[in-house]
Design a protein around this motif. Structure first.
Motif, PDB file in Angstrom:
ATOM      1  N   THR A 142       6.464 -25.051  -6.796  1.00 29.06           N
ATOM      2  CA  THR A 142       7.372 -24.788  -5.603  1.00 29.06           C
ATOM      3  C   THR A 142       6.761 -23.687  -4.668  1.00 29.06           C
ATOM      4  O   THR A 142       5.865 -23.030  -4.820  1.00 29.06           O
ATOM      5  N   ALA A 143       7.515 -23.552  -3.551  1.00 25.36           N
ATOM      6  CA  ALA A 143       7.243 -22.781  -2.524  1.00 25.36           C
ATOM      7  C   ALA A 143       7.656 -21.176  -2.965  1.00 25.36           C
ATOM      8  O   ALA A 143       8.794 -21.219  -3.057  1.00 25.36           O
ATOM      9  N   THR A 144       6.674 -20.431  -3.483  1.00 20.05           N
ATOM     10  CA  THR A 144       6.767 -19.052  -3.894  1.00 20.05           C
ATOM     11  C   THR A 144       6.069 -18.294  -3.037  1.00 20.05           C
ATOM     12  O   THR A 144       5.299 -18.663  -2.358  1.00 20.05           O
ATOM     13  N   ALA A 145       6.531 -16.855  -3.097  1.00 24.31           N
ATOM     14  CA  ALA A 145       5.934 -15.624  -2.347  1.00 24.31           C
ATOM     15  C   ALA A 145       4.696 -15.468  -2.887  1.00 24.31           C
ATOM     16  O   ALA A 145       4.224 -15.854  -4.210  1.00 24.31           O
ATOM     17  N   SER A 146       3.687 -15.176  -2.109  1.00 22.19           N
ATOM     18  CA  SER A 146       2.212 -14.939  -2.420  1.00 22.19           C
ATOM     19  C   SER A 146       2.120 -13.502  -3.343  1.00 22.19           C
ATOM     20  O   SER A 146       2.837 -12.783  -2.968  1.00 22.19           O
ATOM     21  N   GLN A 147       1.433 -13.713  -4.569  1.00 17.84           N
ATOM     22  CA  GLN A 147       1.301 -12.620  -5.388  1.00 17.84           C
ATOM     23  C   GLN A 147       0.372 -11.560  -4.926  1.00 17.84           C
ATOM     24  O   GLN A 147       0.158 -10.305  -5.555  1.00 17.84           O
ATOM     25  N   THR A 148      -0.423 -11.937  -4.115  1.00 13.84           N
ATOM     26  CA  THR A 148      -1.363 -10.988  -3.535  1.00 13.84           C
ATOM     27  C   THR A 148      -0.871 -10.058  -2.524  1.00 13.84           C
ATOM     28  O   THR A 148      -0.058 -10.373  -1.702  1.00 13.84           O
ATOM     29  N   ASP A 149      -1.538  -8.945  -2.263  1.00  9.05           N
ATOM     30  CA  ASP A 149      -1.020  -7.923  -1.214  1.00  9.05           C
ATOM     31  C   ASP A 149      -2.483  -7.426  -0.824  1.00  9.05           C
ATOM     32  O   ASP A 149      -3.706  -7.755  -0.998  1.00  9.05           O
ATOM     33  N   ALA A 150      -2.235  -6.485   0.206  1.00  9.52           N
ATOM     34  CA  ALA A 150      -3.534  -5.957   1.026  1.00  9.52           C
ATOM     35  C   ALA A 150      -4.580  -5.290  -0.004  1.00  9.52           C
ATOM     36  O   ALA A 150      -5.662  -5.265   0.575  1.00  9.52           O
ATOM     37  N   SER A 151      -4.075  -4.916  -1.322  1.00  9.70           N
ATOM     38  CA  SER A 151      -5.001  -4.435  -2.158  1.00  9.70           C
ATOM     39  C   SER A 151      -5.599  -5.160  -2.886  1.00  9.70           C
ATOM     40  O   SER A 151      -6.209  -4.593  -3.933  1.00  9.70           O
ATOM     41  N   THR A 152      -5.525  -6.575  -2.753  1.00 10.68           N
ATOM     42  CA  THR A 152      -6.304  -7.339  -3.728  1.00 10.68           C
ATOM     43  C   THR A 152      -7.033  -8.360  -2.709  1.00 10.68           C
ATOM     44  O   THR A 152      -6.768  -8.894  -1.778  1.00 10.68           O
ATOM     45  N   TYR A 153      -8.621  -8.395  -2.972  1.00 15.90           N
ATOM     46  CA  TYR A 153      -9.607  -9.292  -2.485  1.00 15.90           C
ATOM     47  C   TYR A 153      -9.755 -10.456  -3.350  1.00 15.90           C
ATOM     48  O   TYR A 153      -9.962 -10.281  -4.518  1.00 15.90           O
ATOM     49  N   ASN A 154      -9.401 -11.855  -2.920  1.00 21.66           N
ATOM     50  CA  ASN A 154      -9.994 -12.897  -3.727  1.00 21.66           C
ATOM     51  C   ASN A 154     -10.772 -13.780  -3.003  1.00 21.66           C
ATOM     52  O   ASN A 154     -10.334 -14.282  -1.935  1.00 21.66           O
ATOM     53  N   ALA A 155     -11.726 -14.037  -3.492  1.00 21.03           N
ATOM     54  CA  ALA A 155     -12.748 -14.857  -3.045  1.00 21.03           C
ATOM     55  C   ALA A 155     -13.383 -16.159  -3.808  1.00 21.03           C
ATOM     56  O   ALA A 155     -14.460 -16.715  -3.984  1.00 21.03           O
TER      57      ALA A 155
END
Length: 816
Positions: free
Chosen positions: A147-160
Motif C-alpha cells: 500500500t502507499a506508505t510513507a518512505s522510511q528513509t530520511d536525509a541521513s540515509t543513502y541507498n544505492a
C-alpha cells in the motif's frame, strides 16, 4: 682475505637466509601452537573444521529447502540454496568450501526419504559425514500488494542498492566509542544486501569474519559493494537491527523495527486498498497461547500439514509449529504482476532433517593447505632447534659483517664504499618501497592471479622468494648502516639527503635574509639580488638531480664491479639463473609476448657468449703463435669478457716488455764481457811481460822498477776483479750496503783530493759547485767512494786535456 668483497657478498646472502629461516621457524611454531597442533594431529584438525563447515552447510540446505517447499516463500525471495563463492572468487562450490566435482550431499527426512541431493555421485575412496539439522525457517502467512506508505528513509540515509540486490565486500560499523571494518574488499564477498521496499536486509556468508557487536548506539553503518562503491549508508542508530540467523551468521534488517510492532492481532490483517490481490486470515494469538518466553516453554500453534510447496490460504497447517509469537514482513517485486508485494511470515520449527555429506580426496577447499601443513607438522619438534641454529649463525654472520663493514682487504682505513655510499634515507625509502611492492604483489597474486591459484606450493615458493628478498634488503641496509656509522666525521648524517636538504634550507634562509638586506641597502641592485636568490632556490633541484645521477652511477658501477669480481663461471651461472627466473615469471604470468621476449633474451645471451668466447680463443691462439703486437678488440665485450680481454692484452704487453728487457740484458752482458776482457787484458799483459823480463839478466835497479810495475798492474787487476764481483753481486741482489748519513760535499772534496795529481797530469781543471751549507745523503761510504773513484778515473782516461771538469752537488726533491 677476510674482508674480500666476495666473502662479504656471501655473508650477506647467508645472513639473510638465516634470518628468513629463523622468522619462518618462529611463525611455524606460533601458528601450530595457536592451532593446537602440538596436542592433536593435522588430520584431527582437518576433521574438526570439516564437521564445523559441514554442519553450517547442512543448516543452510535444510532451511532453504524448508522455506521453498514447506514455508511457501516466493521464488523471487528464495536464497541461494547450495552454491556459494569458492576460492579466489570461483562460483559453484558447496558452501564455499566443498568442490561439487568431488563432493556430494543428500538431505533426508526423519523416515530416511531423500528430499534433495547434489554434487558428485558414486565417489570412491571417500569420507562420509552425517549432520542432524535443527532450527527454524520462514513460513509465509500472507502475500499482499504494497500500500502507499510513507518512505522510511530520511536525509541521513543513502541507498544505492540496485533492484534485485547486490554483493557486499566489506562493512564499516561506527559507534560513539569505536569503529570496526569487516571484509577485505575487492572480489571477496562477505554477504548479500537487498532493498525489500519496506527496509533493507543483509545476510552474511561463510567468508565473513566474526565481529563483536557492542550495545553502544551506532553513528554510521556503511555497506560497500565489490566495485568499491557505497551501496547503503545510514547515520541513524540501527544497533537493534543487527542479529544472527540460524547458522550464526550476521544479519542486518531495518524491517525489524516494523515487524516487532506488527505482532499478530486480532482476527485479520489490516484492511488494504482495493488493489490488494491476496488476503489471509490469521488465527488469533494471545498472551495465554503464545507467551513471550524461551523456545522450550512456548505452546506452539499447529496447522494442517502440506507435503508439497504450499499455497498461501486462510487456513493454518496442523503440523507446523511456530517458534515465536511475532510476525515479520518483507517485500519483493513480482515480475508477473509488475507490482511490489508484501510478505507476512513467522518462523516455524524445522522438521527433523539429516544431511549426509560424502567427500572424495581433494573435495575440501583447504586440502592442499592441510597437505603442506602435514609436512611441516612432521618437523614440529625440530623447529625450535632449527630456529636456534639459524639465530646463532645469523648472530655470527652479523658480527662478521659489522667488523667487515667499511673495510677493504689490505687496508686498515674505514670508509663506506660501493652500495654502502648510498644515503641511508634513500636506502630506507627505496627498500621500504620495494618491500611494500613485494607485499602488495603477493596480496594481489593471492586474490586474483592464476600464478598462485594453481597450488599452495607455488604460493609458498613465491612467499619464500619474496621473504628472502625482504631479508636481503634488511641485511643490506643494516650492513650499510654499520659501514656509514663506522666512517669518521659523521658520514652517515652528512651523506644523507635530509642533512643536505636541511643545509640547503639554511643556505636558502641565509640567502633570503641576505637578499632582503641587499634590497634595503642598495635598492637599485634589487633585481640582481632577486636573481641570485632565485638561483639559490633552484640549487636544491640541481643538486638533487646531480645526486640522483651520481647515485644511479654508483649503483651501476658497484653492480658491474661486484659482477666483474665473480669468476667467469659464476657470472654465467648467475646469468642463467636470472634468465630462468625471467622465463618462469613470463610463463606464470601467462603472457605470450613476455614468453617470446624471455626466449629471445636467452638466445641473445647464448649467442653473445659464443661470440665473446670466439674472439678470446682466437686472440689467445694468435698470441700463442708469437703475434704479440695485435691487441684483443674489447669494444663489444662486457663484464668478465672485457676483463679477460684486458688480461690478455696486458699479458701480451708484459711479454713484449720482457723480451725487450731480455735483449737489452743480453746486449749489456756482451758489452760488459768485452769491456772487462779488454780492461783485464791490459794489466795481465803487463804482468806477463815484466815477469818475462825478470827471468832475463837485469840490474838491481831494473828489478826494482820491474817489481813496482808488477805491483801496480796486479793491484789494478785486483781492483778490476773486485769491481766485476761487486757488479755480479749487485745484479743478483746480494750486494750488502752499510747505509749511513754522509756529507756529500765532503765526500766529493776527498775524492778530488785523491785524484788531484792525476787530474793535474791529465791537464784537467776541476770546477766544484756546491751549496754553502752541508748536503747530507744516506749511502754506503765504501760504495760511494767507489762510484766517485770510477767517475774520476774515467774522466782522467777519456777527458780532453786542457779542459775543465764540472762537478755539481745539489739537493733535488729529497735526493742528492
Amino acid at each position: 682475505m677476510k674482508y674480500n668483497i666476495v666473502f662479504k657478498f656471501l655473508a650477506i646472502a647467508l645472513c639473510a637466509l638465516m634470518l628468513l629461516g629463523a622468522a619462518g621457524s618462529a611463525a611455524a611454531i606460533i601458528g601450530m601452537t595457536e592451532a593446537g597442533l602440538y596436542d592433536i594431529s593435522v588430520e584431527e584438525l582437518r576433521d574438526r573444521y570439516i564437521r564445523s563447515d559441514g554442519a553450517s552447510m547442512a543448516d543452510h540446505i535444510a532451511v532453504y529447502y524448508a522455506e521453498a517447499n514447506l514455508g511457501g516463500v516466493p521464488e523471487a525471495l528464495a536464497e541461494p540454496t547450495v552454491y556459494y563463492l569458492g576460492p579466489w572468487g570461483r562460483t559453484g562450490w558447496f558452501y564455499g568450501v566443498f568442490d561439487p566435482a568431488h563432493a556430494g550431499y543428500v538431505l533426508k527426512d526423519a523416515e530416511g526419504n531423500v528430499l534433495e541431493s547434489g554434487g558428485a555421485e558414486n565417489l570412491t575412496d571417500a569420507e562420509w559425514y552425517s549432520f542432524p539439522v535443527s532450527g527454524s525457517y520462514k513460513y509465509v502467512l500472507s502475500i499482499t500488494e504494497k500500500t502507499a506508505t510513507a518512505s522510511q528513509t530520511d536525509a541521513s540515509t543513502y541507498n544505492a542498492i540496485p533492484e534485485g540486490g547486490a554483493w557486499v565486500s566489506n562493512i564499516t560499523i561506527d559507534t560513539e566509542d569505536s569503529s570496526e571494518t569487516v571484509g577485505r574488499g575487492g572480489s571477496i564477498v562477505i554477504g548479500y544486501i537487498k532493498d525489500t521496499g519496506n527496509g533493507v536486509r543483509f545476510e552474511a556468508n561463510s567468508s565473513m569474519d566474526e565481529i563483536d557487536l557492542s550495545n553502544a548506539p551506532t553513528t554510521c553503518v556503511t555497506f560497500v559493494g565489490v566495485d568499491g562503491n557505497v551501496l547503503y549508508q545510514t547515520r541513524n542508530d540501527v544497533s537493534d537491527c543487527f542479529s544472527g540467523n540460524e547458522s550464526g551468521y550476521l544479519v542486518f534488517d531495518t524491517t525489524r523495527k516494523l515487524s516487532r510492532s506488527a505482532k499478530t492481532t486480532p482476527e485479520t490483517v489490516p484492511e488494504t486498498t482495493d488493489e490488494t490481490t491476496v488476503t489471509v486470515t490469521v488465527p488469533e494469538t494471545t498472551a495465554e497461547t503464545v507467551p513471550d518466553t524461551t523456545e522450550e516453554t512456548v505452546p506452539f500453534e499447529t496447522l494442517p500439514a502440506n507435503p508439497t510447496k504450499p499455497v498461501v490460504t486462510d487456513t493454518a497447517p496442523e503440523d507446523v509449529t511456530f517458534t515465536e509469537s511475532e510476525s515479520h514482513t518483507m517485500e519483493y517485486w513480482d515480475e508477473d504482476a509488475q507490482k511490489t508485494m508484501v510478505v507476512a511470515y513467522r518462523y516455524a520449527k524445522l522438521p527433523a532433517y539429516t544431511m549426509e555429506l560424502t567427500l572424495a580426496p581433494g573435495a575440501y577447499r583447504y586440502d592442499s593447505e592441510y597437505a603442506l601443513l602435514n609436512q611441516v607438522w612432521g618437523y614440529r619438534n625440530s623447529l625450535l632447534a632449527i630456529m636456534g641454529v639459524c639465530l646463532l649463525v645469523f648472530a655470527v654472520l652479523a658480527v662478521y659483517l659489522c667488523c667487515a663493514a667499511g673495510r677493504k682487504s689490505g687496508s686498515e682505513e674505514v670508509h663506506a664504499a660501493g652500495f654502502n655510499c648510498i644515503p641511508l634515507d634513500i636506502y630506507l625509502a627505496g627498500g621500504g618501497l620495494i618491500i611494500f611492492g613485494l607485499f602488495m604483489a603477493i596480496v594481489e597474486f593471492y586474490d586474483a592471479a592464476d600464478l598462485f591459484s594453481q597450488s599452495i606450493q607455488t604460493l609458498c615458493a613465491g612467499v619464500l622468494m619474496t621473504g628472502y628478498a625482504m631479508s636481503l634488503i634488511f641485511v643490506g641496509f643494516c650492513f650499510a648502516c654499520a659501514a656509514q656509522f663506522k666512517t669518521p666525521g659523521g658520514y652517515w648524517w652528512r651523506n644523507s639527503v635530509c642533512w643536505r636538504c636541511l643545509n640547503l634550507l639554511v643556505r636558502c634562509v641565509k640567502g633570503f635574509f641576505f637578499g632582503c638586506g641587499w634590497l634595503l641597502g642598495k635598492l637599485p641592485m634589487a633585481f640582481a639580488a632577486l636573481g641570485r636568490f632565485l638561483l639559490v632556490l633552484l640549487t636544491p633541484l640541481r643538486w638533487l638531480w646531480k645526486q640522483v645521477k651520481k647515485t644511479f652511477a654508483k649503483i651501476g658501477k658497484s653492480v658491474n664491479r661486484v659482477y666483474s669480481l665473480m669468476p667467469l663461471t659464476w657470472q654465467w651461472l648467475l646469468t642463467g639463473f636470472i634468465m630462468v627466473l625471467l622465463l618462469f615469471a613470463a610463463l606464470a604470468g601467462g603472457s605470450n609476448l613476455m614468453v617470446v621476449l624471455s626466449l629471445c633474451a636467452c638466445v641473445v645471451v647464448v649467442l653473445y657468449g659464443a661470440y665473446s668466447f670466439g674472439i678470446l680463443l682466437e686472440s689467445a691462439k694468435r698470441m700463442g703463435k708469437g703475434d704479440l703486437d695485435t691487441k684483443v678488440d674489447d669494444k663489444y665485450l662486457i663484464g668478465g669478457f672485457r676483463t679477460f680481454a684486458g688480461d690478455l692484452n696486458d699479458l701480451a704487453g708484459v711479454a713484449v716488455v720482457a723480451a725487450q728487457k731480455q735483449l737489452k740484458s743480453e746486449r749489456m752482458k756482451t758489452e760488459l764481457i768485452t769491456n772487462v776482457s779488454h780492461d783485464i787484458k791490459t794489466p795481465l799483459t803487463s804482468i806477463i811481460n815484466y815477469v818475462d823480463l825478470l827471468q832475463k839478466p837485469h840490474t838491481p835497479e831494473e828489478e826494482k822498477t820491474y817489481l813496482e810495475v808488477l805491483n801496480r798492474q796486479s793491484q789494478r787487476l785486483k781492483k778490476l776483479i773486485e769491481d766485476l764481483m761487486e757488479m755480479s753481486k749487485a745484479s743478483t741482489g746480494n750486494l750488502t750496503a752499510d747505509i749511513t748519513k754522509l756529507d756529500a760535499v765532503e765526500s766529493v772534496n776527498q775524492a778530488l783530493g785523491e785524484f788531484a795529481d792525476k787530474l793535474e797530469k791529465a791537464q784537467l781543471t776541476p770546477v766544484f759547485r756546491h751549496p754553502e751549507e752541508s748536503v747530507a745523503m744516506m749511502a754506503d761510504g765504501r760504495l760511494a767512494w767507489r762510484v766517485l773513484s770510477n767517475l774520476l778515473s774515467n774522466t782522467v782516461k777519456y777527458a780532453l786535456p786542457g779542459t775543465r771538469v764540472y762537478i755539481d752537488v745539489m739537493a733535488v726533491e729529497g735526493k742528492v
